[in-house]
Design a protein around this motif. Structure first.
Motif, PDB file in Angstrom:
ATOM      1  N   MET B   1     -19.867  -3.423   3.666  1.00 29.49           N
ATOM      2  CA  MET B   1     -18.931  -3.561   2.556  1.00 29.49           C
ATOM      3  C   MET B   1     -17.685  -4.312   3.043  1.00 29.49           C
ATOM      4  O   MET B   1     -17.090  -3.944   4.037  1.00 29.49           O
ATOM      5  N   SER B   2     -17.316  -5.402   2.371  1.00 33.50           N
ATOM      6  CA  SER B   2     -16.102  -6.114   2.781  1.00 33.50           C
ATOM      7  C   SER B   2     -14.896  -5.469   2.090  1.00 33.50           C
ATOM      8  O   SER B   2     -15.012  -4.927   0.991  1.00 33.50           O
ATOM      9  N   THR B   3     -13.762  -5.565   2.771  1.00 28.60           N
ATOM     10  CA  THR B   3     -12.569  -4.953   2.201  1.00 28.60           C
ATOM     11  C   THR B   3     -11.344  -5.723   2.652  1.00 28.60           C
ATOM     12  O   THR B   3     -11.324  -6.290   3.739  1.00 28.60           O
ATOM     13  N   ASP B   4     -10.316  -5.760   1.803  1.00 31.13           N
ATOM     14  CA  ASP B   4      -9.055  -6.369   2.232  1.00 31.13           C
ATOM     15  C   ASP B   4      -8.083  -5.285   2.658  1.00 31.13           C
ATOM     16  O   ASP B   4      -6.926  -5.555   2.938  1.00 31.13           O
ATOM     17  N   ARG B   5      -8.549  -4.066   2.704  1.00 27.74           N
ATOM     18  CA  ARG B   5      -7.684  -2.970   3.149  1.00 27.74           C
ATOM     19  C   ARG B   5      -7.734  -2.894   4.677  1.00 27.74           C
ATOM     20  O   ARG B   5      -8.777  -3.076   5.290  1.00 27.74           O
ATOM     21  N   TRP B   6      -6.569  -2.612   5.259  1.00 28.33           N
ATOM     22  CA  TRP B   6      -6.445  -2.622   6.711  1.00 28.33           C
ATOM     23  C   TRP B   6      -6.179  -1.219   7.222  1.00 28.33           C
ATOM     24  O   TRP B   6      -5.392  -0.490   6.591  1.00 28.33           O
ATOM     25  N   PRO B   7      -6.748  -0.783   8.352  1.00 25.98           N
ATOM     26  CA  PRO B   7      -7.683  -1.489   9.239  1.00 25.98           C
ATOM     27  C   PRO B   7      -9.123  -1.414   8.723  1.00 25.98           C
ATOM     28  O   PRO B   7      -9.529  -0.399   8.167  1.00 25.98           O
ATOM     29  N   ALA B   8      -9.863  -2.498   8.956  1.00 30.78           N
ATOM     30  CA  ALA B   8     -11.222  -2.589   8.418  1.00 30.78           C
ATOM     31  C   ALA B   8     -12.137  -1.510   9.011  1.00 30.78           C
ATOM     32  O   ALA B   8     -13.054  -1.048   8.341  1.00 30.78           O
ATOM     33  N   ALA B  12     -14.086  -0.184   5.918  1.00 28.09           N
ATOM     34  CA  ALA B  12     -15.250  -1.028   5.686  1.00 28.09           C
ATOM     35  C   ALA B  12     -16.505  -0.232   5.360  1.00 28.09           C
ATOM     36  O   ALA B  12     -17.512  -0.797   4.969  1.00 28.09           O
ATOM     37  N   GLU B  13     -16.453   1.076   5.537  1.00 30.99           N
ATOM     38  CA  GLU B  13     -17.654   1.856   5.252  1.00 30.99           C
ATOM     39  C   GLU B  13     -17.286   3.169   4.562  1.00 30.99           C
ATOM     40  O   GLU B  13     -16.115   3.538   4.494  1.00 30.99           O
ATOM     41  N   GLY B  14     -18.317   3.818   4.056  1.00 35.17           N
ATOM     42  CA  GLY B  14     -18.092   5.091   3.376  1.00 35.17           C
ATOM     43  C   GLY B  14     -17.590   4.892   1.953  1.00 35.17           C
ATOM     44  O   GLY B  14     -17.545   3.771   1.441  1.00 35.17           O
ATOM     45  N   GLU B  15     -17.192   6.003   1.345  1.00 33.67           N
ATOM     46  CA  GLU B  15     -16.733   5.964  -0.041  1.00 33.67           C
ATOM     47  C   GLU B  15     -15.318   6.510  -0.139  1.00 33.67           C
ATOM     48  O   GLU B  15     -14.889   7.295   0.701  1.00 33.67           O
ATOM     49  N   GLU B  16     -14.644   6.106  -1.192  1.00 35.58           N
ATOM     50  CA  GLU B  16     -13.278   6.571  -1.392  1.00 35.58           C
ATOM     51  C   GLU B  16     -13.268   8.098  -1.471  1.00 35.58           C
ATOM     52  O   GLU B  16     -13.976   8.680  -2.293  1.00 35.58           O
ATOM     53  N   PRO B  17     -12.463   8.768  -0.612  1.00 33.79           N
ATOM     54  CA  PRO B  17     -12.445  10.237  -0.672  1.00 33.79           C
ATOM     55  C   PRO B  17     -11.607  10.730  -1.841  1.00 33.79           C
ATOM     56  O   PRO B  17     -10.888   9.953  -2.482  1.00 33.79           O
TER      57      PRO B  17
END
Lengths: 108, 121
Positions: B1-8, B12-17
């Motif tokens: 999964m790509s993301t612009d949120r840092w740190p990747a 970059a993985e998992g689901e929003e808690p």
């Protein structure tokens, strides 16, 4: 997945967390000023850029933390990432390093 | 999964808690930073205030406290990031590791030295 995982933060939690961001950033800025005043006796003019750098990190964390929860309903969590924690960490580390520097240099 | 949120490596993985847990994780991180500010203030105070201890001892204690002021926020950031990643992956939360032990040991050491100096004529 919990219904709270995709929902926009609501209620008191975001407000309480935003206040926590603001008071930590303000405490960091105040601490930076006190340390700049104290370390300037030893570090001289070098204390000024160190203070301004620390203050800049604290200010960045203040504003990032403040707007961390002003999000569009479509992407409730997108802006809540590690940037604000990182700059506030830098502010506190810079503060401790400034005082350590003033302590270890001769005449400090 | 790509993301612009840092740190990747966190996002970059998992689901929003659940956002309530994520916000609690942030507040815990911020509490660690405020604890660090108290440690730095203590480090400055030991150096500045005349506590009746030899100058070398005062500088040593101050250096210890300020050293914690460098280590603790960096560790708090890593702990925050690992906890966020663990929540996304739905795995166990990381422990504090050795930091809590080191922090307690140094604060106790400083307090003991100052207490001994205060009571010994």
């Amino acid at each position: 997945m919990s219904e709270f995982a995709t929902a926009s933060p609501h209620g008191a939690q975001p407000e309480r967390t935003a206040l926590s961001w603001q008071r930590t950033a303000l405490a960091s800025a105040t601490g930076a000023a006190v340390i700049a005043r104290h370390s300037s006796e030893t570090l001289g003019v070098l204390a000024l850029p160190l203070f301004l750098g620390t203050l800049g990190f604290a200010a960045a964390a203040f504003f990032l933390g403040r707007h961390r929860y002003d999000l569009s309903p479509a992407e409730p969590a997108r802006r809540r990432d590690g940037r604000a924690p990182f700059v506030l960490t830098l502010a506190v580390v810079a503060m401790a390093l400034t005082e350590l520097l003033a302590l270890v240099i001769p005449g400090g | 999964m790509s993301t612009d949120r840092w740190p990747a490596w966190v996002y970059a993985e998992g689901e929003e808690p659940d956002y309530r847990f994520s916000l609690a994780n942030e507040r815990t991180f911020l509490a660690w930073l405020r604890t660090t500010l108290a440690l730095i203030a203590a480090g400055v105070a030991v150096n500045v205030i005349d506590l009746g201890v030899p100058e070398g001892v005062a500088r040593g204690l101050s250096t210890l406290l300020l050293g914690l002021g460098v280590i603790t926020p960096a560790t708090a950031f890593v702990r925050w990031a690992r906890a966020e990643r663990a929540m996304r992956r739905e795995t166990e939360l990381p422990s504090m590791g050795a930091l809590a032990v080191v922090l307690t040991a140094v604060v106790l050491l400083v307090a003991t030295v100052l207490a001994v100096v205060a009571v010994v004529p």
